[in-house]
Design a protein around this motif. Structure first.
Motif, PDB file in Angstrom:
ATOM      1  N   ALA A  60       0.833  -1.205   0.000  1.00 49.90           N
ATOM      2  CA  ALA A  60       0.000   0.000   0.000  1.00 49.90           C
ATOM      3  C   ALA A  60       0.869   1.256   0.000  1.00 49.90           C
ATOM      4  N   TYR A  61       1.956   1.222   0.780  1.00 44.67           N
ATOM      5  CA  TYR A  61       2.893   2.351   0.809  1.00 44.67           C
ATOM      6  C   TYR A  61       3.503   2.570  -0.577  1.00 44.67           C
ATOM      7  N   VAL A  62       3.909   1.483  -1.211  1.00 38.87           N
ATOM      8  CA  VAL A  62       4.511   1.588  -2.547  1.00 38.87           C
ATOM      9  C   VAL A  62       3.513   2.193  -3.535  1.00 38.87           C
ATOM     10  N   ARG A  63       2.273   1.706  -3.506  1.00 39.69           N
ATOM     11  CA  ARG A  63       1.261   2.196  -4.450  1.00 39.69           C
ATOM     12  C   ARG A  63       0.934   3.670  -4.236  1.00 39.69           C
ATOM     13  N   SER A  64       0.855   4.097  -2.977  1.00 41.02           N
ATOM     14  CA  SER A  64       0.347   5.441  -2.685  1.00 41.02           C
ATOM     15  C   SER A  64       1.429   6.510  -2.563  1.00 41.02           C
ATOM     16  N   VAL A  65       2.674   6.106  -2.319  1.00 43.92           N
ATOM     17  CA  VAL A  65       3.727   7.086  -2.024  1.00 43.92           C
ATOM     18  C   VAL A  65       4.802   7.169  -3.103  1.00 43.92           C
ATOM     19  N   VAL A  66       5.223   6.032  -3.648  1.00 39.17           N
ATOM     20  CA  VAL A  66       6.398   6.017  -4.531  1.00 39.17           C
ATOM     21  C   VAL A  66       6.210   6.908  -5.754  1.00 39.17           C
ATOM     22  N   LYS A  67       5.094   6.759  -6.444  1.00 38.78           N
ATOM     23  CA  LYS A  67       4.888   7.548  -7.671  1.00 38.78           C
ATOM     24  C   LYS A  67       4.786   9.050  -7.418  1.00 38.78           C
ATOM     25  N   PRO A  68       3.924   9.498  -6.501  1.00 35.11           N
ATOM     26  CA  PRO A  68       3.814  10.955  -6.316  1.00 35.11           C
ATOM     27  C   PRO A  68       5.071  11.607  -5.742  1.00 35.11           C
ATOM     28  N   VAL A  69       5.710  10.934  -4.776  1.00 35.54           N
ATOM     29  CA  VAL A  69       6.914  11.519  -4.180  1.00 35.54           C
ATOM     30  C   VAL A  69       8.067  11.506  -5.188  1.00 35.54           C
ATOM     31  N   GLY A  70       8.225  10.394  -5.907  1.00 38.00           N
ATOM     32  CA  GLY A  70       9.264  10.320  -6.930  1.00 38.00           C
ATOM     33  C   GLY A  70       9.088  11.387  -7.986  1.00 38.00           C
ATOM     34  N   ARG A  71       7.842  11.596  -8.407  1.00 38.54           N
ATOM     35  CA  ARG A  71       7.561  12.627  -9.424  1.00 38.54           C
ATOM     36  C   ARG A  71       7.815  14.021  -8.868  1.00 38.54           C
ATOM     37  N   LEU A  72       7.403  14.262  -7.629  1.00 30.74           N
ATOM     38  CA  LEU A  72       7.565  15.579  -7.023  1.00 30.74           C
ATOM     39  C   LEU A  72       9.029  15.999  -6.967  1.00 30.74           C
ATOM     40  N   ILE A  73       9.894  15.055  -6.563  1.00 33.63           N
ATOM     41  CA  ILE A  73      11.314  15.395  -6.392  1.00 33.63           C
ATOM     42  C   ILE A  73      12.068  15.376  -7.716  1.00 33.63           C
ATOM     43  N   SER A  74      11.794  14.360  -8.554  1.00 32.94           N
ATOM     44  CA  SER A  74      12.574  14.193  -9.785  1.00 32.94           C
ATOM     45  C   SER A  74      11.953  14.891 -10.987  1.00 32.94           C
ATOM     46  N   GLY A  75      10.626  15.139 -10.927  1.00 34.34           N
ATOM     47  CA  GLY A  75       9.935  15.693 -12.084  1.00 34.34           C
ATOM     48  C   GLY A  75       9.642  14.657 -13.143  1.00 34.34           C
ATOM     49  N   ASN A  76       9.888  13.366 -12.823  1.00 37.06           N
ATOM     50  CA  ASN A  76       9.709  12.295 -13.805  1.00 37.06           C
ATOM     51  C   ASN A  76       8.717  11.273 -13.258  1.00 37.06           C
ATOM     52  N   TYR A  77       7.541  11.196 -13.874  1.00 38.84           N
ATOM     53  CA  TYR A  77       6.521  10.251 -13.416  1.00 38.84           C
ATOM     54  C   TYR A  77       6.787   8.819 -13.879  1.00 38.84           C
ATOM     55  N   PRO A  78       7.147   8.574 -15.176  1.00 38.47           N
ATOM     56  CA  PRO A  78       7.295   7.191 -15.660  1.00 38.47           C
ATOM     57  C   PRO A  78       8.310   6.368 -14.878  1.00 38.47           C
ATOM     58  N   ALA A  79       9.426   6.970 -14.473  1.00 40.80           N
ATOM     59  CA  ALA A  79      10.471   6.212 -13.772  1.00 40.80           C
ATOM     60  C   ALA A  79       9.947   5.638 -12.466  1.00 40.80           C
ATOM     61  N   TYR A  80       9.172   6.434 -11.737  1.00 41.06           N
ATOM     62  CA  TYR A  80       8.704   5.963 -10.435  1.00 41.06           C
ATOM     63  C   TYR A  80       7.393   5.190 -10.526  1.00 41.06           C
ATOM     64  N   ALA A  81       6.670   5.357 -11.643  1.00 41.40           N
ATOM     65  CA  ALA A  81       5.548   4.460 -11.920  1.00 41.40           C
ATOM     66  C   ALA A  81       6.096   3.058 -12.200  1.00 41.40           C
ATOM     67  N   TYR A  82       7.216   3.007 -12.920  1.00 39.39           N
ATOM     68  CA  TYR A  82       7.881   1.728 -13.199  1.00 39.39           C
ATOM     69  C   TYR A  82       8.356   1.089 -11.889  1.00 39.39           C
ATOM     70  N   LEU A  83       8.955   1.878 -11.028  1.00 38.29           N
ATOM     71  CA  LEU A  83       9.443   1.371  -9.747  1.00 38.29           C
ATOM     72  C   LEU A  83       8.293   0.819  -8.902  1.00 38.29           C
ATOM     73  N   ALA A  84       7.196   1.574  -8.827  1.00 34.72           N
ATOM     74  CA  ALA A  84       6.044   1.139  -8.043  1.00 34.72           C
ATOM     75  C   ALA A  84       5.419  -0.127  -8.600  1.00 34.72           C
ATOM     76  N   HIS A  85       5.564  -0.328  -9.901  1.00 32.87           N
ATOM     77  CA  HIS A  85       5.021  -1.528 -10.541  1.00 32.87           C
ATOM     78  C   HIS A  85       5.860  -2.758 -10.220  1.00 32.87           C
ATOM     79  N   THR A  86       7.186  -2.605 -10.167  1.00 28.39           N
ATOM     80  CA  THR A  86       8.066  -3.766 -10.020  1.00 28.39           C
ATOM     81  C   THR A  86       8.188  -4.272  -8.591  1.00 28.39           C
ATOM     82  N   ILE A  87       8.115  -3.389  -7.604  1.00 27.16           N
ATOM     83  CA  ILE A  87       8.371  -3.800  -6.220  1.00 27.16           C
ATOM     84  C   ILE A  87       7.395  -4.875  -5.724  1.00 27.16           C
ATOM     85  N   PRO A  88       6.072  -4.704  -5.862  1.00 29.31           N
ATOM     86  CA  PRO A  88       5.164  -5.733  -5.333  1.00 29.31           C
ATOM     87  C   PRO A  88       5.193  -7.041  -6.122  1.00 29.31           C
ATOM     88  N   ARG A  89       5.757  -7.025  -7.318  1.00 31.86           N
ATOM     89  CA  ARG A  89       5.752  -8.199  -8.182  1.00 31.86           C
ATOM     90  C   ARG A  89       7.062  -8.979  -8.143  1.00 31.86           C
TER      91      ARG A  89
END
Length: 234
Positions: free
Chosen positions: A169-198
């Protein structure tokens, strides 16, 4: 380089300037502790040549440098040029860490030349199929000397069901928005959030290392199993 690998390299190239900072924020600083612990374990390998694959901006290589025996070289290998550039900018490490751009499945090393191979928080990027990950693991096995040590530090799947659900739940709700906020890149952290639970559980990954030829696989769970260190001997 395959199409998928080029896409991943491009993603991580975009986030290279903020990569370390995002990792520290998303793990609430735990990655500092995990890497220090892993480097201390890895240093037991000794020898004259250590190889940190998928080195990124060199966080693990930096921790290894604190543990390195005298006259031991550390090769920091990554296939992403902007990541390698970040390592080269760290001039105070130049005398110890040697950055090399290369693919983890085709390391520029002869058979049985390395005493230690490490990878930290990048194994998931090698796992687009079980066979692809096995190919990388077999390549690490190839370059290790007999008795050499491989260390794998990666996120894992907690055995406790409730902790696993909370972690996902933490990965789904936090990784993408926080990663995008700091890096300005959404796809990289959407990819990260996708791979961790799998990704594999610690036990599944240990079995895979055995299939790659490694023996005496030891698993060290971290923080209830949200991450794990695997130590495997050739």
């Amino acid at each position: 380089m395959e199409k998928r690998e080029r896409a991943i390299a491009k993603l991580f190239g975009h986030v290279a300037p903020t990569y370390q900072l995002v990792n520290h924020v998303l793990t609430m600083g735990l990655d500092f502790y995990w890497r220090r612990k892993a480097a201390a374990k890895a240093s037991e390998a000794g020898g004259s040549l250590w190889v940190d694959v998928c080195s990124g901006t060199g966080d693990m290589a930096k921790n290894l440098a604190r543990q390195v025996p005298e006259k031991t070289a550390i090769l920091a290998v990554d296939f992403c040029r902007p990541m390698i550039t970040r390592i080269r900018l760290k001039r105070y490490h130049k005398s110890i860490i040697l950055p090399i751009q290369a693919n983890s499945r085709m390391l520029p090393l002869r058979d049985e030349t390395a005493d230690l191979v490490t990878i930290s928080f990048a194994t998931r990027n090698l796992y687009h199929s079980k066979e692809a990950l096995l190919q990388s693991y077999r390549e690490f096995y190839r370059v290790l000397r007999p008795g050499g040590l491989f260390l794998n530090l990666e996120t894992s799947q907690p055995e406790n069901r409730w902790l696993r659900r909370l972690f996902h739940a933490y990965v789904r709700s936090v990784v993408k928005p926080v990663g995008r906020l700091i890096s300005g890149n959404y796809p990289a952290y959407a990819y990260l959030a996708h791979t961790i639970p799998r990704f594999f559980s610690a036990a599944e990954l240990a079995r895979l290392l055995g299939q790659a030829g490694f023996s005496r696989v030891e698993v060290i769970p971290l923080c209830g199993g949200i991450a794990a260190i695997h130590l495997a001997q050739k």
